[in-house]
Design a protein around this motif. Structure first.
Motif, PDB file in Angstrom:
ATOM      1  N   PHE A 134     -79.370 -32.247  30.822  1.00  0.00           N
ATOM      2  CA  PHE A 134     -79.303 -33.595  30.244  1.00  0.00           C
ATOM      3  C   PHE A 134     -80.670 -34.013  29.667  1.00  0.00           C
ATOM      4  O   PHE A 134     -80.747 -34.697  28.653  1.00  0.00           O
ATOM      5  CB  PHE A 134     -78.840 -34.592  31.316  1.00  0.00           C
TER       6      PHE A 134
ATOM      7  N   LEU B 161     -63.972 -37.309  37.437  1.00  0.00           N
ATOM      8  CA  LEU B 161     -64.170 -36.106  36.628  1.00  0.00           C
ATOM      9  C   LEU B 161     -63.207 -36.219  35.452  1.00  0.00           C
ATOM     10  O   LEU B 161     -61.995 -36.236  35.647  1.00  0.00           O
ATOM     11  CB  LEU B 161     -63.870 -34.834  37.438  1.00  0.00           C
TER      12      LEU B 161
ATOM     13  N   HIS C 101     -73.799 -30.162  30.085  1.00  0.00           N
ATOM     14  CA  HIS C 101     -74.528 -31.423  30.051  1.00  0.00           C
ATOM     15  C   HIS C 101     -75.632 -31.461  29.003  1.00  0.00           C
ATOM     16  O   HIS C 101     -76.366 -32.438  28.904  1.00  0.00           O
ATOM     17  CB  HIS C 101     -75.041 -31.775  31.444  1.00  0.00           C
TER      18      HIS C 101
END
Ligand code: HEC
Ligand code: HEC
Ligand code: HEC
Ligand code: HEC
Ligand code: HEC
Length: 271
Positions: free
Chosen positions: A109, A139, A220
Motif C-alpha cells: 500500500f 472482505l 494492495h
C-alpha cells in the motif's frame, strides 16, 4: 457476544472485586458493551463478530489507551477522537496502525498513489477502512471490489478510469478460482492412504496457500503485476499437485472430486 454480556453481568452481581476475575482480555470492550452511553454500538457488535474480536484483538490495538483498567479516566488516557489528525484511527494513520500486524499489505500500500494522497491529507483516496470497514470485518467480493473502485474511478467520479475497476474484479476472481481449486485438491488429499505421500501432498498444498496469501498482499499495490505473478505460480503448483494426485504411477490415483477441471484429469489419463 453472549459470553461477554454474561461476564459483565457476573461482575455487576458480584461487585467491583469481581472485575479482576473477569476475562484476561481487554476491559475496554466489557465497559463499552455494558455502558449504554458509550458511542457506536454497531461498531462494537461488528468488532465482536470480526476475526479481530474472535482472536482477542482488543479495542486498544487500534485506539490506544489502557486496556487493563476499568476506570474510564485511566483507560482513556491517550485516546484521541478519530477526527484528531494524531489519532491512530484517523484515516491517514490507519495504514500504519493496521500495518503493525498486516505488514505485507502495508508494504504494498505504501507504494501507491492512494497512500500519497492520505499522507498529504487529500481526502479523495481510499484508506484500509474504505474496503474493510472500520473494524476490518469486511472482505469484498470481486463484484463489490469493482463497485468500490468505481465509486472513485467510474465515469464522472474523482479519477475516472473504469478499466481499473474491471481489472481489479478479474484479478480477485482469479484468486478465488485458485482458492477453490486448492480446496478441491485438499479434499482429494484426504483420500490418500499412504502417510508419507499424504504428508508430501499436504506440504505442496500449503505452498499453494502461501502463494495465494502473497497474491492478496501484492494486490494492495492496486496495479496487479505482483498479484498476477503469484496467482500464476499458484496455478503451476496446483497443476503439479493435481498431476501427482491423479497419476497412477505415483502410488495410486485418487478419484478426482467433482468440479476439478478436465485438463488435469485428462493429462493423467494420457500417461
Ligand atoms: C469504565 C468504562 C469504560 C472503559 C473501561 C473504556 N471506555 Fe471508552 N468510553 C466510555 C464511555 C461512557 C464513552 C462515551 C464518552 C465519554 O463518556 O467519555 C467512551 C468513549 C470512547 C471513545 C470515543 C472518544 C472520542 O473522543 O470520540 C473511544 C475511542 C473509546 N471510548 C475507546 C476506548 C478504549 C480503546 C478503551 C480501552 C483502552 C476504553 N474506551 C475503555 C466508557 C469506557
Ligand atoms: C481494527 C481496528 C479497530 C478496532 C479493533 C476497534 N476500533 Fe473503534 N474505530 C476504528 C476506526 C477505524 C474508527 C472510525 C474512525 C473514523 O470515524 O474515521 C473507530 C471508531 C470508534 C468510535 C467512534 C468514536 C467517535 O467519536 O465517533 C468508538 C467509540 C470506538 N471506535 C470504540 C471502539 C471500541 C470500544 C472497540 C472495542 C470493542 C473498538 N473501537 C475496536 C477502528 C477500530
Ligand atoms: C494487533 C494486530 C492487528 C491489528 C492492529 C489489525 N489486525 Fe487485522 N487481523 C489480525 C489478526 C490476528 C487477524 C486474524 C487472522 C486469522 O484469523 O487468520 C486479522 C484479520 C484481518 C482480516 C481478515 C478478516 C477475515 O474475515 O478473514 C482483515 C481484512 C483485517 N484483519 C484488516 C485489518 C484492518 C483494516 C486493520 C486496521 C483498521 C487491522 N486489520 C488491524 C491482527 C490485527
Ligand atoms: C481498494 C480496496 C482495498 C483497500 C483500500 C485495502 N484492501 Fe485489504 N483487501 C482488499 C481485497 C479485495 C482483499 C482480498 C479479499 C479476499 O481475500 O477475498 C483484501 C484482503 C486483505 C486482508 C486479508 C488477507 C487474508 O489473507 O485473509 C488483510 C489483512 C488486508 N486486506 C489488510 C488491509 C490493510 C492493512 C489495508 C490498508 C493498508 C488494506 N487492506 C487496504 C481490498 C482492499
Ligand atoms: C475513495 C476513492 C478511491 C478508491 C475506492 C480507489 N481509488 Fe484509485 N485513486 C483514487 C484517486 C483520487 C487517485 C489519484 C488520481 C490523481 O492522481 O489524480 C487514485 C489513483 C489510482 C492509481 C494510480 C494511478 C497513478 O497515476 O499512479 C491506480 C492504479 C488506482 N487508483 C487503482 C485503483 C483500483 C484498482 C481501485 C479498486 C481496487 C481503486 N483505485 C480504488 C481514488 C480511489
Amino acid at each position: 457476544m453472549r459470553k461477554r454480556v454474561v461476564m459483565v453481568m457476573m461482575a455487576v452481581l458480584m461487585g467491583a472485586g469481581a472485575t479482576a476475575a473477569m476475562a484476561q482480555g481487554s476491559k475496554c470492550a466489557d465497559c463499552h458493551f455494558a455502558n449504554p452511553d458509550a458511542p457506536r454500538r454497531g461498531h462494537m457488535s461488528d468488532w465482536d463478530r470480526s476475526a479481530h474480536g474472535r482472536q482477542n484483538i482488543g479495542c486498544e490495538k487500534c485506539h490506544g489507551g489502557n486496556a487493563t483498567s476499568f476506570e474510564k479516566l485511566v483507560a482513556h488516557k491517550g485516546i484521541l477522537s478519530p477526527g484528531d489528525r494524531k489519532s491512530p484511527v484517523h484515516r491517514a494513520n490507519l495504514p500504519t496502525t493496521c500495518g503493525s500486524c498486516h505488514a505485507g499489505q502495508l508494504m504494498e500500500f505504501q507504494k501507491t498513489r492512494h497512500f500519497q494522497l492520505l499522507k498529504t491529507d487529500d481526502k479523495r483516496g481510499p484508506t484500509c477502512a474504505t474496503c474493510h470497514s472500520d473494524v476490518g470485518d469486511t472482505l469484498l467480493s470481486p463484484k463489490a471490489l469493482e463497485s468500490q473502485c468505481n465509486a472513485c474511478h467510474g465515469p464522472g467520479k474523482a479519477a475516472p478510469r473504469p478499466e481499473r475497476a474491471k481489472n481489479a474484479r478479474a484479478m480477485l476472481e482469479s484468486v478465488r478460482e485458485a482458492r477453490q481449486l486448492l480446496k478441491q485438491s485438499r479434499d482429494m488429499i484426504k483420500q490418500v492412504k499412504d502417510p508419507q505421500r499424504k504428508a508430501k501432498l499436504t506440504q505442496d498444498a500449503e505452498m499453494v496457500a502461501l502463494e495465494l496469501k502473497f497474491a492478496v498482499e501484492a494486490g494492495h499495490a492496486f496495479v496487479y503485476d505482483g498479484l498476477q505473478d503469484r496467482v500464476s505460480r499458484a496455478r503451476t503448483k496446483l497443476t503439479a499437485l493435481f498431476d501427482s494426485l491423479t497419476n497412477p504411477t505415483a502410488g495410486g490415483a485418487v478419484k478426482p472430486v467433482r468440479g476439478v477441471p478436465a485438463p488435469w484429469t485428462a493429462q493423467a489419463q494420457q500417461r
